[in-house]
Every structure is written in C-alpha cells, then in structure tokens.
Write a protein that holds these residues in place. Structure first.
Motif, PDB file in Angstrom:
ATOM      1  N   TYR A   9       0.907  -1.190   0.032  1.00 46.34           N
ATOM      2  CA  TYR A   9       0.138  -0.023   0.009  1.00 46.34           C
ATOM      3  C   TYR A   9       0.904   1.091   0.157  1.00 46.34           C
ATOM      4  O   TYR A   9       1.986   1.463   0.702  1.00 46.34           O
ATOM      5  CB  TYR A   9      -0.935   0.064   1.105  1.00 46.34           C
ATOM      6  N   HIS A  11       0.722   5.746  -0.184  1.00 46.49           N
ATOM      7  CA  HIS A  11      -0.197   6.822  -0.467  1.00 46.49           C
ATOM      8  C   HIS A  11       0.989   7.914  -0.613  1.00 46.49           C
ATOM      9  O   HIS A  11       1.869   8.262  -0.077  1.00 46.49           O
ATOM     10  CB  HIS A  11      -0.938   7.227   0.908  1.00 46.49           C
ATOM     11  N   SER A  12       0.474   8.685  -1.778  1.00 45.77           N
ATOM     12  CA  SER A  12       1.359  10.032  -1.958  1.00 45.77           C
ATOM     13  C   SER A  12       0.399  11.330  -2.084  1.00 45.77           C
ATOM     14  O   SER A  12      -0.751  11.099  -2.321  1.00 45.77           O
ATOM     15  CB  SER A  12       1.741   9.812  -3.434  1.00 45.77           C
ATOM     16  N   ASP A  13       1.093  12.235  -1.462  1.00 49.28           N
ATOM     17  CA  ASP A  13       0.409  13.590  -1.464  1.00 49.28           C
ATOM     18  C   ASP A  13       1.108  14.527  -2.363  1.00 49.28           C
ATOM     19  O   ASP A  13       2.123  14.856  -1.674  1.00 49.28           O
ATOM     20  CB  ASP A  13       0.173  14.018   0.164  1.00 49.28           C
ATOM     21  N   GLN A  26      -4.064  13.582  -4.145  1.00 53.89           N
ATOM     22  CA  GLN A  26      -3.378  12.659  -3.339  1.00 53.89           C
ATOM     23  C   GLN A  26      -3.980  10.982  -4.420  1.00 53.89           C
ATOM     24  O   GLN A  26      -4.609  11.100  -4.898  1.00 53.89           O
ATOM     25  CB  GLN A  26      -4.527  12.427  -2.142  1.00 53.89           C
ATOM     26  N   ASP A  28      -3.741   6.862  -3.721  1.00 55.35           N
ATOM     27  CA  ASP A  28      -3.636   5.808  -2.855  1.00 55.35           C
ATOM     28  C   ASP A  28      -3.334   4.443  -3.819  1.00 55.35           C
ATOM     29  O   ASP A  28      -4.189   4.335  -4.745  1.00 55.35           O
ATOM     30  CB  ASP A  28      -4.782   5.391  -1.835  1.00 55.35           C
ATOM     31  N   THR A  29      -2.224   3.579  -3.976  1.00 55.04           N
ATOM     32  CA  THR A  29      -1.841   2.733  -4.693  1.00 55.04           C
ATOM     33  C   THR A  29      -1.761   1.533  -3.758  1.00 55.04           C
ATOM     34  O   THR A  29      -1.068   1.580  -2.992  1.00 55.04           O
ATOM     35  CB  THR A  29      -0.486   2.842  -5.374  1.00 55.04           C
ATOM     36  N   GLN A  30      -2.584   0.547  -4.364  1.00 57.10           N
ATOM     37  CA  GLN A  30      -2.365  -0.922  -3.922  1.00 57.10           C
ATOM     38  C   GLN A  30      -2.153  -2.027  -4.849  1.00 57.10           C
ATOM     39  O   GLN A  30      -2.200  -1.832  -5.786  1.00 57.10           O
ATOM     40  CB  GLN A  30      -3.814  -1.376  -2.977  1.00 57.10           C
ATOM     41  N   THR A  57      -6.979   8.217  -7.332  1.00 60.37           N
ATOM     42  CA  THR A  57      -6.637   9.762  -7.018  1.00 60.37           C
ATOM     43  C   THR A  57      -7.978  10.446  -6.384  1.00 60.37           C
ATOM     44  O   THR A  57      -9.011   9.952  -6.624  1.00 60.37           O
ATOM     45  CB  THR A  57      -6.347  10.208  -8.522  1.00 60.37           C
ATOM     46  N   ASP A  58      -7.516  11.380  -5.855  1.00 58.08           N
ATOM     47  CA  ASP A  58      -8.395  12.252  -4.950  1.00 58.08           C
ATOM     48  C   ASP A  58      -7.839  13.780  -4.903  1.00 58.08           C
ATOM     49  O   ASP A  58      -6.774  13.891  -4.645  1.00 58.08           O
ATOM     50  CB  ASP A  58      -8.571  11.967  -3.512  1.00 58.08           C
TER      51      ASP A  58
END
Length: 83
Positions: A9, A11-13, A26, A28-30, A57-58
């Motif tokens: 998992y 998480h990049s911001d 943001q 989130d990659t899983q 992506t968010d």
C-alpha cells in the motif's frame, strides 16, 4: 512447490500553493500478488505470478502522472536453470 503472497500500500500527497499553481492531489496505490514456484528437477524450476494493481486519485478529476484512477492485471511465467 513453493507458494507466496504479497500486498503493498502506498499513499502519495502532492500539494502546492503559489501564484502559478494551486493544487492538493492524493494517490492511494495498492498491489496484491500471488506466486508459485515448482522445481521440475535439480537446477530447473518454473515460476508464475498473478498480480493486480489499483490506484485511486483524489480528487477524482486530478491529473497526475498516472492520469485518473488506474487498474491493472499482471500475469507472468518464467523458468530458471542453474548449473
């Protein structure tokens, strides 16, 4: 037979505020992978993997280096010969 499983998992911001750009994206990659290895004989093995990767992506309309949301299926097979 040798079996394996893996999950990761990330998480990049990405955030920036200045006169030219103003964004807060943001990602989130899983990723999940299942592997199997079979020894055919001394020094010869066959292995295979099935993996699935997804990224969210968010905000949804964010344009990042991967684009918007991403889904990918990976299949692999290989052989190893040692002498």
């Amino acid at each position: 037979w040798t079996f394996g499983a893996q999950y990761s998992y990330g998480h990049s911001d990405f955030e920036r505020e200045d006169d030219d750009d103003d964004f807060d994206n943001q990602i989130d990659t899983q990723r999940i992978v299942a592997t199997v290895n079979y020894a055919l004989g001394p020094g010869i093995a066959v292995d295979a993997e099935v993996g699935y990767t997804w990224a969210d992506t968010d905000p949804e309309e964010a344009e990042t280096f991967i684009g918007e949301d991403y889904d990918g299926l990976e299949l692999g097979i290989g052989t190893a010969i040692n002498f």
